[in-house]
Design an enzyme around this catalytic site. Structure first.
Site, PDB file in Angstrom:
ATOM      1  N   PHE A 221       2.037  -3.999  -0.496  1.00  0.00           N
ATOM      2  CA  PHE A 221       2.706  -4.776   0.449  1.00  0.00           C
ATOM      3  C   PHE A 221       1.933  -3.874   1.522  1.00  0.00           C
ATOM      4  O   PHE A 221       2.520  -2.682   1.622  1.00  0.00           O
ATOM      5  CB  PHE A 221       3.725  -5.515   1.337  1.00  0.00           C
ATOM      6  CG  PHE A 221       4.179  -5.278   1.784  1.00  0.00           C
ATOM      7  CD1 PHE A 221       4.361  -6.853   2.726  1.00  0.00           C
ATOM      8  CD2 PHE A 221       4.478  -4.268   3.676  1.00  0.00           C
ATOM      9  CE1 PHE A 221       4.468  -6.642   4.084  1.00  0.00           C
ATOM     10  CE2 PHE A 221       4.180  -4.537   5.087  1.00  0.00           C
ATOM     11  CZ  PHE A 221       4.362  -5.674   5.277  1.00  0.00           C
ATOM     12  N   GLU A 222       0.877  -4.164   2.325  1.00  0.00           N
ATOM     13  CA  GLU A 222       0.545  -3.062   3.070  1.00  0.00           C
ATOM     14  C   GLU A 222      -0.178  -3.955   4.628  1.00  0.00           C
ATOM     15  O   GLU A 222      -0.914  -5.028   4.183  1.00  0.00           O
ATOM     16  CB  GLU A 222      -1.328  -2.359   2.629  1.00  0.00           C
ATOM     17  CG  GLU A 222      -0.292  -1.512   2.115  1.00  0.00           C
ATOM     18  CD  GLU A 222      -1.449  -0.621   1.895  1.00  0.00           C
ATOM     19  OE1 GLU A 222      -2.577  -1.323   1.316  1.00  0.00           O
ATOM     20  OE2 GLU A 222      -2.038   0.118   1.041  1.00  0.00           O
ATOM     21  N   ILE A 223       0.049  -3.786   6.205  1.00  0.00           N
ATOM     22  CA  ILE A 223      -0.052  -4.007   6.920  1.00  0.00           C
ATOM     23  C   ILE A 223      -0.230  -2.518   7.470  1.00  0.00           C
ATOM     24  O   ILE A 223       0.029  -1.357   7.653  1.00  0.00           O
ATOM     25  CB  ILE A 223       0.086  -4.841   8.255  1.00  0.00           C
ATOM     26  CG1 ILE A 223       1.492  -6.485   7.106  1.00  0.00           C
ATOM     27  CG2 ILE A 223      -0.061  -5.434   9.175  1.00  0.00           C
ATOM     28  CD1 ILE A 223       2.634  -6.665   8.347  1.00  0.00           C
ATOM     29  N   HIS A 258      -3.463   6.057  -0.841  1.00  0.00           N
ATOM     30  CA  HIS A 258      -3.050   5.459   0.435  1.00  0.00           C
ATOM     31  C   HIS A 258      -1.853   6.339   0.892  1.00  0.00           C
ATOM     32  O   HIS A 258      -1.754   6.934   2.552  1.00  0.00           O
ATOM     33  CB  HIS A 258      -2.655   4.004   0.163  1.00  0.00           C
ATOM     34  CG  HIS A 258      -3.608   3.044   0.280  1.00  0.00           C
ATOM     35  ND1 HIS A 258      -3.792   1.907  -0.002  1.00  0.00           N
ATOM     36  CD2 HIS A 258      -5.543   3.254  -0.004  1.00  0.00           C
ATOM     37  CE1 HIS A 258      -4.455   1.376   0.094  1.00  0.00           C
ATOM     38  NE2 HIS A 258      -5.440   2.281  -0.338  1.00  0.00           N
TER      39      HIS A 258
END
Ligand code: GDP
Ligand code: MN
Length: 336
Positions: A221-223, A258
């Site tokens: 999950f990443e925004i 990241h």
């Protein structure tokens, strides 16, 4: 047909890297994101694949989407080992990691995928036109309604990276990632952000000289802000890691990559924890801990089973450095 007025959209897209045979799992994730969020916003979906998508995959996913859909193939040269990798040595290391029962230790395609997600997805032709992305994987679950626009929240609040679950990475996959990162930081101090989140990844206030505690944001999950990944600082960092070869000689995941980048190249106030998102990527789930999120979000999850409560959760470290506590909820913007 759902007929809420279409609120103004940001320059953003949902994105999924996925294989054709995962179509049912992709649809299951989409169904939840659409019903819980996107049907009110109709953000587009970008699908990426190292192979060509089948007509079936395109037809079914377009049917599930409320927004436009785009299908892209990963350029072959971005899904292979770079020239400088010693393949024989890498194969030897993979055999060893497999023998040591490291998860995906023997898989070459998994390594290509991690390197692609670390260094390339954000500059794919189909993503070049967007500023923000929301990464979605097949077979994930979203337990709560999201009634505001998280992209707008990110933009309005200067957020560039966000997460829901944080945990330690399996050390055998990243033996030299931290020392390589320290080398980068020494060589390019101009890219290390002031007031960064180094205290999230190093305990005891020792900063860049300390040991990595292995805490990372779970990147399934990443925004995030694509322009962060396309920045000189991030691209230099990726290039430095890629030269070191650890995507192949070890098994560096895109999540720790990241995370280290976000923790060092961004200010800590540019990183956001979505405390109101209920989410599962097997085997872990997390659930909002506060009543308000549960009631307004109509959550379907048990907060007592939340990974946040697990002794391995790195969230307490995040709360400590960001000055937030489990129950405090920032204003997220208007709800639609
Ligand atoms: P895990 O979450 O670390 O267990 O790894 P996944 O198998 O879920 O892979 C992460 C993401 O990359 C998912 O969205 C997968 O669908 C995607 N993915 C993994 N391997 C490949 C591959 O070889 N080809 C494509 N097109 N997608 C892949
Ligand atoms: Mn996954």
């Amino acid at each position: 047909m759902y007929c809420d007025p279409d609120p103004k959209r940001e320059n953003a897209t949902l994105v999924m890297l996925v294989r054709n045979y995962e179509v049912d799992d992709a649809l299951a994730s989409m169904r939840q994101i659409e019903d819980r969020f996107n049907k009110r916003f109709r953000y587009p979906w970008v699908f990426l694949n190292d192979e060509e998508f089948t007509e079936d995959f395109k037809r079914l996913t377009t049917g599930m989407a409320s927004g436009d859909t785009y299908y892209g193939q990963v350029p072959a040269e971005e899904w292979t080992w770079p020239e400088h990798i010693d393949r024989e040595h890498a194969h030897e290391r993979m055999r060893q990691m497999e023998a040591d029962e490291v998860i995906y230790g023997g898989s070459l395609t998994y390594r290509h995928m991690c390197r692609y997600n670390s260094g390339f997805f954000f500059r794919h032709d189909l993503l070049n036109m967007f500023d923000f992305y929301w990464r979605v994987e097949p077979s994930v679950e979203f337990y709560c309604d999201m009634l505001y626009d998280p992209f707008k929240f990110m933009k309005d609040n200067g957020k560039k990276y966000s997460f829901v679950i944080a945990m330690p990475e399996y050390p055998l996959t990243i033996p030299t990632l931290w020392e390589t990162t320290q080398e980068f930081a020494r060589k390019y101090p101009q890219h290390i952000a002031p007031d960064n989140a180094v205290d999230f990844i190093v305990d005891g206030g020792r900063g860049l000289d300390g040991e990595f505690n292995s805490c990372h944001f779970w990147s399934n999950f990443e925004i995030g802000d694509l322009n962060f990944f396309r920045s000189e600082a991030y691209l230099k960092y990726f290039e430095f890691l890629d030269q070191a070869g650890g995507f192949y000689y070890e098994r560096w995941g895109d999540a720790p990559v990241h995370s280290l980048a976000a923790a060092l190249l961004l200010r800590k106030d540019e990183i956001h924890h979505f405390a109101d998102v209920g989410y599962k990527h097997s085997p872990w789930m997390r659930c909002p801990s506060d009543d308000e999120s549960h009631f307004s979000g109509r959550c379907l999850c048990n907060r007592h089973e939340s990974f946040d409560e697990h002794v391995y959760s790195c969230l307490p470290r995040w709360f400590k450095i960001s000055g937030r506590s489990a129950g405090s909820m920032p204003y997220h913007g208007d709800r639609y």
